[in-house]
Design a protein around this motif. Structure first.
Motif, PDB file in Angstrom:
ATOM      1  N   GLY A 187      41.256  39.966  29.700  1.00 16.34           N
ATOM      2  CA  GLY A 187      42.378  40.395  30.547  1.00 16.34           C
ATOM      3  C   GLY A 187      43.686  40.341  29.780  1.00 16.34           C
ATOM      4  O   GLY A 187      44.485  41.273  29.815  1.00 16.34           O
ATOM      5  N   ILE A 245      39.236  35.891  30.990  1.00 16.23           N
ATOM      6  CA  ILE A 245      40.689  35.706  30.879  1.00 16.23           C
ATOM      7  C   ILE A 245      41.175  36.254  29.538  1.00 16.23           C
ATOM      8  O   ILE A 245      42.208  36.946  29.476  1.00 16.23           O
ATOM      9  CB  ILE A 245      41.065  34.216  31.056  1.00 16.23           C
ATOM     10  CG1 ILE A 245      40.848  33.792  32.509  1.00 16.23           C
ATOM     11  CG2 ILE A 245      42.511  33.972  30.643  1.00 16.23           C
ATOM     12  CD1 ILE A 245      41.041  32.313  32.772  1.00 16.23           C
ATOM     13  N   TRP A 304      34.192  32.718  32.278  1.00 13.73           N
ATOM     14  CA  TRP A 304      35.531  32.907  32.870  1.00 13.73           C
ATOM     15  C   TRP A 304      36.614  32.827  31.813  1.00 13.73           C
ATOM     16  O   TRP A 304      37.607  33.551  31.871  1.00 13.73           O
ATOM     17  CB  TRP A 304      35.773  31.929  34.020  1.00 13.73           C
ATOM     18  CG  TRP A 304      34.843  32.160  35.167  1.00 13.73           C
ATOM     19  CD1 TRP A 304      33.997  31.250  35.752  1.00 13.73           C
ATOM     20  CD2 TRP A 304      34.608  33.407  35.852  1.00 13.73           C
ATOM     21  NE1 TRP A 304      33.266  31.847  36.734  1.00 13.73           N
ATOM     22  CE2 TRP A 304      33.609  33.175  36.828  1.00 13.73           C
ATOM     23  CE3 TRP A 304      35.111  34.701  35.735  1.00 13.73           C
ATOM     24  CZ2 TRP A 304      33.134  34.169  37.681  1.00 13.73           C
ATOM     25  CZ3 TRP A 304      34.639  35.699  36.582  1.00 13.73           C
ATOM     26  CH2 TRP A 304      33.672  35.427  37.536  1.00 13.73           C
ATOM     27  N   GLU A 330      50.617  41.847  38.970  1.00 16.22           N
ATOM     28  CA  GLU A 330      50.177  40.919  37.910  1.00 16.22           C
ATOM     29  C   GLU A 330      50.221  39.476  38.421  1.00 16.22           C
ATOM     30  O   GLU A 330      49.329  38.687  38.120  1.00 16.22           O
ATOM     31  CB  GLU A 330      51.071  41.062  36.676  1.00 16.22           C
ATOM     32  CG  GLU A 330      50.733  42.284  35.843  1.00 16.22           C
ATOM     33  CD  GLU A 330      51.513  42.319  34.540  1.00 16.22           C
ATOM     34  OE1 GLU A 330      50.922  42.660  33.509  1.00 16.22           O
ATOM     35  OE2 GLU A 330      52.717  41.994  34.560  1.00 16.22           O
ATOM     36  N   LEU A 352      40.180  31.409  41.630  1.00 16.28           N
ATOM     37  CA  LEU A 352      38.775  31.611  41.220  1.00 16.28           C
ATOM     38  C   LEU A 352      38.386  30.644  40.115  1.00 16.28           C
ATOM     39  O   LEU A 352      37.418  29.883  40.239  1.00 16.28           O
ATOM     40  CB  LEU A 352      38.560  33.057  40.736  1.00 16.28           C
ATOM     41  CG  LEU A 352      37.198  33.317  40.075  1.00 16.28           C
ATOM     42  CD1 LEU A 352      36.096  33.334  41.117  1.00 16.28           C
ATOM     43  CD2 LEU A 352      37.184  34.601  39.276  1.00 16.28           C
ATOM     44  N   ALA A 404      46.424  43.495  28.564  1.00 15.65           N
ATOM     45  CA  ALA A 404      47.807  43.577  29.036  1.00 15.65           C
ATOM     46  C   ALA A 404      48.791  43.941  27.931  1.00 15.65           C
ATOM     47  O   ALA A 404      49.978  44.032  28.192  1.00 15.65           O
ATOM     48  CB  ALA A 404      48.201  42.252  29.702  1.00 15.65           C
TER      49      ALA A 404
HETATM   50  C1  HEM Z   1      37.471  44.186  39.551  1.00 14.38           C
HETATM   51  C2  HEM Z   1      38.002  43.205  38.892  1.00 14.38           C
HETATM   52  C3  HEM Z   1      39.164  43.328  37.934  1.00 14.38           C
HETATM   53  C4  HEM Z   1      39.834  44.438  37.478  1.00 14.38           C
HETATM   54  C5  HEM Z   1      39.586  45.899  37.822  1.00 14.38           C
HETATM   55  C6  HEM Z   1      40.859  43.966  36.568  1.00 14.38           C
HETATM   56  C7  HEM Z   1      41.766  44.770  35.904  1.00 14.38           C
HETATM   57  C8  HEM Z   1      42.815  44.320  35.113  1.00 14.38           C
HETATM   58  C9  HEM Z   1      43.797  45.171  34.451  1.00 14.38           C
HETATM   59  C10 HEM Z   1      43.826  46.675  34.514  1.00 14.38           C
HETATM   60  C11 HEM Z   1      44.640  44.334  33.776  1.00 14.38           C
HETATM   61  C12 HEM Z   1      45.821  44.768  32.885  1.00 14.38           C
HETATM   62  C13 HEM Z   1      47.123  44.443  33.555  1.00 14.38           C
HETATM   63  C14 HEM Z   1      48.273  44.632  32.634  1.00 14.38           C
HETATM   64  O1  HEM Z   1      48.308  45.603  31.878  1.00 14.38           O
HETATM   65  O2  HEM Z   1      49.165  43.801  32.711  1.00 14.38           O
HETATM   66  C15 HEM Z   1      44.219  42.992  34.011  1.00 14.38           C
HETATM   67  C16 HEM Z   1      44.854  41.879  33.497  1.00 14.38           C
HETATM   68  C17 HEM Z   1      44.307  40.629  33.496  1.00 14.38           C
HETATM   69  N1  HEM Z   1      43.132  40.243  34.129  1.00 14.38           N
HETATM   70 FE1  HEM Z   1      41.994  41.414  35.321  1.00 14.38          FE
HETATM   71  N2  HEM Z   1      40.788  42.594  36.483  1.00 14.38           N
HETATM   72  C18 HEM Z   1      39.750  42.171  37.288  1.00 14.38           C
HETATM   73  C19 HEM Z   1      39.328  40.874  37.461  1.00 14.38           C
HETATM   74  C20 HEM Z   1      39.758  39.808  36.693  1.00 14.38           C
HETATM   75  C21 HEM Z   1      39.196  38.476  36.698  1.00 14.38           C
HETATM   76  C22 HEM Z   1      38.018  38.031  37.569  1.00 14.38           C
HETATM   77  C23 HEM Z   1      39.912  37.725  35.800  1.00 14.38           C
HETATM   78  C24 HEM Z   1      39.764  36.281  35.381  1.00 14.38           C
HETATM   79  C25 HEM Z   1      38.921  35.440  35.821  1.00 14.38           C
HETATM   80  C26 HEM Z   1      40.931  38.570  35.228  1.00 14.38           C
HETATM   81  C27 HEM Z   1      41.847  38.167  34.283  1.00 14.38           C
HETATM   82  C28 HEM Z   1      42.916  38.914  33.831  1.00 14.38           C
HETATM   83  C29 HEM Z   1      43.994  38.416  32.995  1.00 14.38           C
HETATM   84  C30 HEM Z   1      44.159  36.995  32.428  1.00 14.38           C
HETATM   85  C31 HEM Z   1      44.872  39.491  32.794  1.00 14.38           C
HETATM   86  C32 HEM Z   1      46.176  39.472  32.009  1.00 14.38           C
HETATM   87  C33 HEM Z   1      47.319  39.295  32.987  1.00 14.38           C
HETATM   88  C34 HEM Z   1      48.649  39.231  32.300  1.00 14.38           C
HETATM   89  O3  HEM Z   1      48.704  38.726  31.195  1.00 14.38           O
HETATM   90  O4  HEM Z   1      49.620  39.664  32.903  1.00 14.38           O
HETATM   91  N3  HEM Z   1      40.801  39.838  35.793  1.00 14.38           N
HETATM   92  N4  HEM Z   1      43.099  43.003  34.839  1.00 14.38           N
END
Ligand code: HEM
Length: 161
Positions: A156, A153, A149, A32, A42, A160
């Motif tokens: 994302g 976010i 973007w 994370e 990015l 979570a």
């Molecule tokens: C292939 C590209 C990506 C995949 C497969 C992916 C997958 C994931 C997954 C599965 C989570 C959940 C994690 C959790 O349960 O804590 C997550 C969290 C998140 N992702 Fe991505 N993501 C990708 C790209 C991106 C991009 C490009 C951004 C933003 C520009 C982004 C922003 C976020 C944010 C803000 C969280 C929450 C993190 C947290 O609060 O701990 N993700 N992503």
């Protein structure tokens, strides 16, 4: 999800790597953190460049700022995609059926397409912008980029929970 895709997702979720991440007390948070560092690179790079397109920081020519910032955006992707895929693997079956996840992937595609169109059609003439001003199309790209973007976010963060 059923059929081959469902089988592949289940296999991914049951893989040794996904199990190791789920069972470790530090691997998941470490991924994370890598994901968030990727977002900083990015989105930080993209936002600062978008703001330049919208008329801020005029003292720095747009091509020079692009040369400085956009490699950081690319490095951000190198962190985001692998860490995102590993996070995904731990809960693949549920996430693959989640509308928010679908929306996030769709928005990622739109963000990539938006950046691609900018580099293909607009940035080749960017040396002239110091004299002509930033074209409206580039400002539209900048607004689209910031919006997309932010929404990625938001998706994302919602995932979570
Ligand atoms: C292939 C590209 C990506 C995949 C497969 C992916 C997958 C994931 C997954 C599965 C989570 C959940 C994690 C959790 O349960 O804590 C997550 C969290 C998140 N992702 Fe991505 N993501 C990708 C790209 C991106 C991009 C490009 C951004 C933003 C520009 C982004 C922003 C976020 C944010 C803000 C969280 C929450 C993190 C947290 O609060 O701990 N993700 N992503």
């Amino acid at each position: 999800m059923s059929g081959t895709a469902g089988g592949l997702l289940a296999a991914l979720e049951n893989s040794a790597v996904a199990a190791a991440i789920r069972e470790s007390s530090w691997l998941y948070p470490a991924l994370e953190i890598a994901h968030i560092l990727g977002i900083v690179w990015l989105v930080g790079g993209a936002f600062l460049f978008d703001l330049r397109l919208l008329g801020l920081s005029r003292a720095i020519p747009a091509p020079a700022l692009a040369q400085h910032l956009l490699p950081w955006s690319r490095r951000g992707l190198y962190l985001l995609v692998p860490s995102g895929l590993l996070l995904f693997s731990t809960n693949a079956v549920t996430l693959a059926a989640d509308t928010v996840f679908h929306l996030k992937m769709l928005l990622l595609l739109v963000g990539g397409l938006n950046a691609g169109l900018f580099h293909r059609f607009l940035s080749p003439s960017s040396e002239a912008w110091q004299h002509t001003g930033i074209p409206v199309a580039a400002k539209a790209v900048a607004i689209c980029s910031m919006l997309v973007w932010l929404l990625v976010i938001a998706c994302g963060r919602l995932l979570a929970y």
